[in-house]
Design an enzyme around this catalytic site. Structure first.
Site, PDB file in Angstrom:
ATOM      1  N   GLY A 167       0.796  -1.218   0.000  1.00 42.77           N
ATOM      2  CA  GLY A 167       0.000   0.000   0.000  1.00 42.77           C
ATOM      3  C   GLY A 167       0.827   1.265   0.000  1.00 42.77           C
ATOM      4  N   GLU A 196       1.496   1.831  -3.527  1.00 41.32           N
ATOM      5  CA  GLU A 196       0.243   2.215  -4.176  1.00 41.32           C
ATOM      6  C   GLU A 196      -0.086   3.680  -3.917  1.00 41.32           C
ATOM      7  OE1 GLU A 196      -2.539  -1.665  -4.525  1.00 41.32           O
ATOM      8  OE2 GLU A 196      -1.832  -1.237  -2.499  1.00 41.32           O
ATOM      9  N   GLU A 240       1.948  -8.233  -2.099  1.00 39.71           N
ATOM     10  CA  GLU A 240       0.729  -8.710  -1.440  1.00 39.71           C
ATOM     11  C   GLU A 240       0.452 -10.202  -1.617  1.00 39.71           C
ATOM     12  OE1 GLU A 240      -0.109  -4.259  -1.845  1.00 39.71           O
ATOM     13  OE2 GLU A 240       1.005  -5.807  -2.929  1.00 39.71           O
TER      14      GLU A 240
END
Length: 266
Positions: A117, A120, A140
């Site tokens: 994340g 991201e 992930e």
């Protein structure tokens, strides 16, 4: 420079000159792992920045010396029931879309780890500036999930479908030089200079018309992936939104008068 805190873990700095705001990930004890509370704070900060017409560019930075953001808070996730995870999903998703949907240009300043994340969040920005300590990746699948903050959609838009598939399927971490070489980051700078260089880039961006910047970003985002005729219609709509603006009139006048423009921002 003024500062405004959103919860415990997010700080917004508004720089006095240049119409640049800094969105600071500020959970250093956890290397900026994104907890539910932190996600809510990112959502709130992005909403405030999006509504601030004085802000023309945003830089996403980290207060941790060795990490940008290590992704989701897996310690918190380990305590979740299935029902907890379902309830938390819209909050987590809102943090990533909050950055992605900021209406002004955004620059990520990355050093150290930007994983899952964390990467991201950087991918949600328009430009990524990284220093030579940066290590990025979407690991992930190694913990039984998938990139759920936009990674499966944003990464192939940067590096192509096959390259994105290899990176996501292997869950491998990519160091700075390779990351620059394959387009995972846009600028590679010397160690410790990511924030400074990102702020400098944002200042150059923010010197331009605020109306033009918002319209150009809208056209770039909405037109991406469309066929050419449809994309040109998106561009034309964006052009029409600025063609009769005060910024357009001031820009033309300043050019002809050989002076710096004084943007009305409307």
């Amino acid at each position: 420079m003024s500062e405004e805190r959103f919860g415990e873990f997010v700080l917004v700095r508004r720089h006095e000159r240049g119409h640049v705001a800094e969105l600071v990930l500020d959970r250093p004890k956890a290397m900026n792992a994104v907890s539910t509370e932190m996600a809510r704070s990112i959502v709130g900060a992005c909403a405030a920045l999006g509504e601030d017409r004085d802000v023309r560019a945003v830089v996403l930075t980290s207060s941790h010396e060795r990490a940008f953001c290590v992704g989701a808070d897996l310690k918190e996730r380990n305590s979740f029931s299935d029902a907890d995870l379902v309830r938390q999903r819209p909050v987590a998703r809102g943090a990533y879309t909050g950055v992605l949907e900021l209406p002004v240009p955004t620059v990520a300043a990355v050093h150290g780890f930007a994983l899952g994340g964390g990467f991201e969040l950087a991918l949600s920005c328009d430009v990524i500036v990284a220093d030579r300590t940066a290590v990025v990746g979407l690991p992930e699948v190694s913990v039984g999930v998938i990139p759920g903050g936009g990674g499966t959609q944003l990464l192939p838009r940067r590096v192509g479908a096959a390259r994105a598939a290899e990176l996501i399927f292997t869950a491998r971490r990519v160091e700075a030089a390779e990351a620059r070489g394959i387009g995972l980051v846009d600028q590679l700078v010397e160690e410790g200079r990511d924030r400074e260089e990102a702020l400098a880039l944002a200042s150059r961006i923010a010197a331009n018309s605020p109306v033009g910047l918002r319209a150009a970003k809208r056209a770039l985002r909405l037109g991406h992936g469309l066929d050419l005729p449809a994309g040109l219609e998106v561009e034309d709509a964006a052009w029409r939104s600025v063609a009769f603006s005060g910024d357009r009139a001031e820009g033309v006048a300043a050019f002809n008068e050989k002076r710096s423009p004084r943007w009305p921002g409307e």
